[in-house]
Design an enzyme around this catalytic site. Sequence first.
Site, PDB file in Angstrom:
ATOM      1  CE  LYS A 119      45.668  36.696  40.537  1.00 54.26           C
ATOM      2  NZ  LYS A 119      46.145  37.825  41.373  1.00 54.26           N
ATOM      3  CB  SER A 162      43.773  40.753  40.524  1.00 59.18           C
ATOM      4  OG  SER A 162      44.944  40.257  41.149  1.00 59.18           O
ATOM      5  CB  SER A 218      45.676  41.135  44.058  1.00 59.53           C
ATOM      6  OG  SER A 218      45.328  42.179  43.179  1.00 59.53           O
TER       7      SER A 218
END
Lengths: 479, 95, 484
Positions: free
Chosen positions: C76, C151, C175
Site C-alpha cells: 500500500k 482505504s 481499511s
Amino acid sequence: MVWEVVIGLEIHTQLATESKIFSGASTRYGAPPNSQACLVDLGYPGVLPVLNEKAVEMAIKFGLATGCEIAQRSVFARKNYFYPDLPKGYQISQYELPIVHGGHLDIVLESGDVKTIGITRAHLEEDAGKSLHEDFDNQSGIDLNRAGTPLLEIVSEPDLRSAAEAGVYMRKVHSLVRYLGISDGNMQEGSFRCDANVSVRQKGEPKLGTRTELKNLNSFRFVEKAIEIEIERQIDVIEDGGKIVQETRLYDSDKNETRSMRGKEEANDYRYFPDPDLLPVVVSDKAIEKLRSDLPELPDAKRSRFESDFGLSSYDAGVLTAQLDTANYFEATVAAAGDAPPKLIANWVQGELAAALNQDNLDITDAKIPAAELALLTDRIQDGTLSGKLAKEVFEAIWDGEDSVDAVIEARGLKQISDSGAIEKLVSDVLEQNPEQVQQFKDGNEKVIGFFVGRVMQASQGKANPKQVNQILREKLNE
Amino acid sequence: MSLDREDIDKLCVLARLKITDEEMADVGSKLSDIVELVDELQAVDTASVIPMAHPLDREQRLRPDAVTETDDHERIQKNAPQVEKALYLVPKVIE
Amino acid sequence: MHDKTLAQLSDDLAARRVSSVELTEHYLQRIDQHDKELNSFITITRESALEQAAAADKRIKAGETSPLTGIPIAHKDIFCTDNVKTTCGSKMLDNFVSPYDATVVARLAEAGAVMLGKTNMDEFAMGSSNETSYYGVVRNPWDKEKVPGGSSGGSAAAVAARIACAATGTDTGGSIRQPAALSGITGFKPTYGRVSRYGMIAFASSLDQAGTLTQTAEDGAILLQAMAGDDERDSTALPDPVPDYGAAMRSPWEKISIGVPENFFDDGLDDASAVAIREGLAIFEKLGATIKDVRLEHIHLSVPVYYVVAPAEASSNLARFDGVRFGHRAEDVDDLTEFYMRTRGEGFGSEVKRRILTGTYVLSAGYFDAYYLQAQKVRQLISDDFERAFSDVDVLVGPTTPTPAFGIGQKMDDPIQMYLNDIYTIGANLAGLPGVSIPCGFSGGLPVGMQLVGKQLNEAELFKAAYYFQQETDWHEQVPAGYE
C-alpha cells in the site's frame, strides 16, 4: 498608591544529553545547518518518537533536588501550532501530567533573608529549530539542528516579588542544574532561557492582576531589566486609567523596552491532547530511589558544610557555593594547601582570582592558575615567605604564564626577608640615616613610624616581612 | 450543532487550510452533518469513566542516550522544495 | 501461476518448479494487462522487482529461503519505500521520494519478498471506497462500476484480480477488512502494536495498524509472520514474542466458543449478506464451535467515537505537511500564514480537508471536553463491552460490512453514509483488537465478507478459525470473471 509586583518564571533548560529527546541525532551545539536534524527531528512522514532514558532521569533528578513529587505516571501531549521552526506542526510536551510537580527552592535575598519559592512543575519537552532572517530577501532560512533537543521547563509559583528576586531565583536554578549535571547552563548558546509572567496589584489586594508574558530572556541581566521596565510600564498604564492586556511581550535589549507580540500570537489555541505515539512514562520507586542516592551534594548543603567545616561566614560560603565550579576549585585548593587556612584561600578565590577571571572573561574551569598553585601561594603567605603584596606579584606572574609559585619566588628573588638579624640591620641603617624623624618619634609623633616602615621596605626592595619590620622598629625606637 | 461560515473560517486559520469559495458551501453542510453525527455522544452517561487515550495498557519504552544518526541532509533535502545553504526557506518570519 | 496461493507458490519456488524472476515477470505482465482498467497501482517498480527476484532466486539456489523468498507482493502506498515515490494517495506527496524504508517494507524485503509496486489508496487512508485518491478511483474486479472498498482498495483489487500474490494494507477503522470483504479476499488486521508503525504514514496513530490482504488465511499468516514483532523505533510496538502462526493454525481443532453480536444483524444489514453470514456460522457449528449471542452495548456509538478520535489525531498528524521540508508547496506567496494555507489547501483533497477541520474543531478550546474527552470515555465503554464479551466467548463473528460493494460515486456526496460502511469494523480499532475478514458467500453477484474479531494478541486463534473455515469452503477460491 502602593503596588505589589507578582512574578512567576518559566525557565527552559536544555538537558545535557548526547542525543535528542526522541531521536538518535546529536545535540552538539554549533554544527553546520541541518546536519544534525534526522528524519524524526524533521517530522518526516511515517517516523515516530522514542523517549531518551537520560532525559527522564535528569528531569527526575531535578524533581528530587527541589522536593517535587515524582509522577509515577506522566504523559506526553501535543501542543499544536504552525511555525517554521516547528517541523511537525506540534511540539511534544507534557501538559496535564508532568514528570515532576509541587516542589520548592530556597533563595537568599539581598537582605540575607531566606525565601522559599514554590516550583509548580517541571516537564519534559522538545526544543524547536531556529529561523535565520539575514541573508535572504523576503525569506527566512530554517535550521532544524536544535529541533528535538530535550528541554526541562521549570515553572515557578508566582512567588517572586521583584525583578531582583527573579534574578536571584533564576541564578539559583542555574546553579542547581549545573550542580546536578543535567544542563551546561550555557546562556550564550541558549541552553538556559526564561519567560517571565509579570503582573502588578495594589498592596493588600488578594486577586492577581492581569499578567503579561515576557518571552525569551536569555541573560540574568535581561531578566531583571525586562521585568523592571515591564513593571514600570504596567503601573503607568494602570495609573493612567488604562487596563493591562493579557499578552506576550518581547524584550528589546537595545531600546530597553518591551513590546507586544500581538498579531503573531493571534488567537492561539494549542489543542493539547495526549500524544498517541507515546505511552505513559512509568517510573518505579526503585528507579527513583536509585536516582536519589546518586544525587550530588547540592548548593544549600554545600554552603552549610563550608560554614561548619571551613569556618567560613555564611556570606563567603554562599559566594563560593553559588557555582559548582567555584566550589570545586575552592575545595581543591583547600585540599592541596598545607597550613593556609580556608578563610585565606576563600579571600583569594573571591578576590584576586575572581578579578582576574572577570578581566579575562574566563570561567573558573579555565583559570590560568591551577588550584594546587593557589594552594602553594597561600601556604607561602601563611609561612611568611611572601607578603600579601609579593603574593599578588607571584599570582600575576603565574597568570601571565610563568611556571610555579616557587619558581617565580626563586627567579625573581621575591622571598620575603624574615631573618630578624637582617631586618635589624636594615632598621638600624634607616634610623641612623634619619635622626630628625627619630627625634619626632621621641617627641610623641607616633605617625612617623609609617615613614620608617616605608624606608625599610624600600631598602629591602619590598621583601622584608612588614610585621617583623614593625616590631623591630618599635623595639629599637623605644630602647 | 451546525457550523456557520465564521466558525469554518476560524477553523481554517487554525488548521492552516485554504478553502475556496466554491468549496465553502459544501464544506459547511458536510461538516455540520459530521458534527451532528458525533453529537450523538453527548447523551451518553460517562460520569465515572476514565478516558481511554490509547488501546494499549502498556508503558513507554526508553531508548539509551546514544547518537545513532549520521548527517544525511543532502539526500534528505532532495525532497525539499526550496533550500539554500542547507537551510529550508520559508516566507519571511516576522517576530 | 497466478491462480495459486502464496503458500502454493512458496512451495513451487522452494522446489524450484518456478523461478522468482518468472513469477515476477508473470505478475508484471498481468499488471500491464489489467491495471489500466483497475487502477490498483500508483507506482510499478518493475526494475527493482526484477532485481529483487533475481536476488531471491540466488538465495533459493543457496538454500537460504523463507516462505516469502521470491514471492511478488504489493505495498500500500502508505508505507515509505526507500528511493521510491511514496504518495499516500495524495497530491501533497506526488513528488515525495522516501529516503527510508518502513519497518514493514524492510522486514518483507529481508524475508526475500519481491515488491511489484505501490498500491492505490484513499488519500491519507481517509475513505472507504478508494474514491478520495488523487490518483483516481480503483475499480472492483467483480464489477468495474463498483468500488473495491477502502482505504486499502488498491491492495484489495490487486489481490482479488490476482495481479499481485499478496499485499500489505493498513486498517484504521476497517481499511483492510472492508475492502477485503468487498473484493472477496482475506484481510487481516492484527492487534494494535503487533506490527510496527514506523514508516507507515500516520492517519490516526492510536488506531492505525498494518496488516495483510491475501487470498487465504494461510497466506495472511505467512505474510504477517514476517511483518510482526517489536521495533525499537516505534514506542507503541508490542514487545511480546510472535508465535508461529502457521503451526498454531494447523494445530488440531479445539472446541471454541463463538459470540455473535446480535446488534450487528439490525436493519442496516443487507439481507443476502445476513444469510451468507448465518450460513458461515453454521459451518463453524459443524466444526464443533458453540455459538452464542452477545451484546455489545455501546457498539452503535463506535462511528461517532471514531469520527472524533480519528480526525483529532489526523488534524495533528497531517500538520507536518507544510511545504517546507517535503511535499507540495504553494508558489509565489510572501505571507507565511497564507503560504501554509495555500500549500495545504492545494495539496489536500476535500475529504482530508473535512477531517482536518473536524479534528481541529473537536480539539479546540471550548469543545475539547464535549467531543474529544467524551469520545475517549465512550471509547473506554466500547472497549469494556468487548472485554465483557470475551470473558464468555473466544471469538466474535459477524458481518464485515452492511452491504456488498456499492457503486462508484454512490456515496461520495454523503459522507455520513460512507462512514456508516465501517460500522462493524471500527470497534476492533477502538479497542485495539485483531480482526479478519474472510469471503463467505455472495450477494447479488458481489462477495460478502465475514468478520472474526479476537482478544488482543490472539492472532493465532483467528488465523486458525479462518483457516479451518477455508478448509470447509471455497469462497476464497472464487476469482472474478476475466481474471482467472
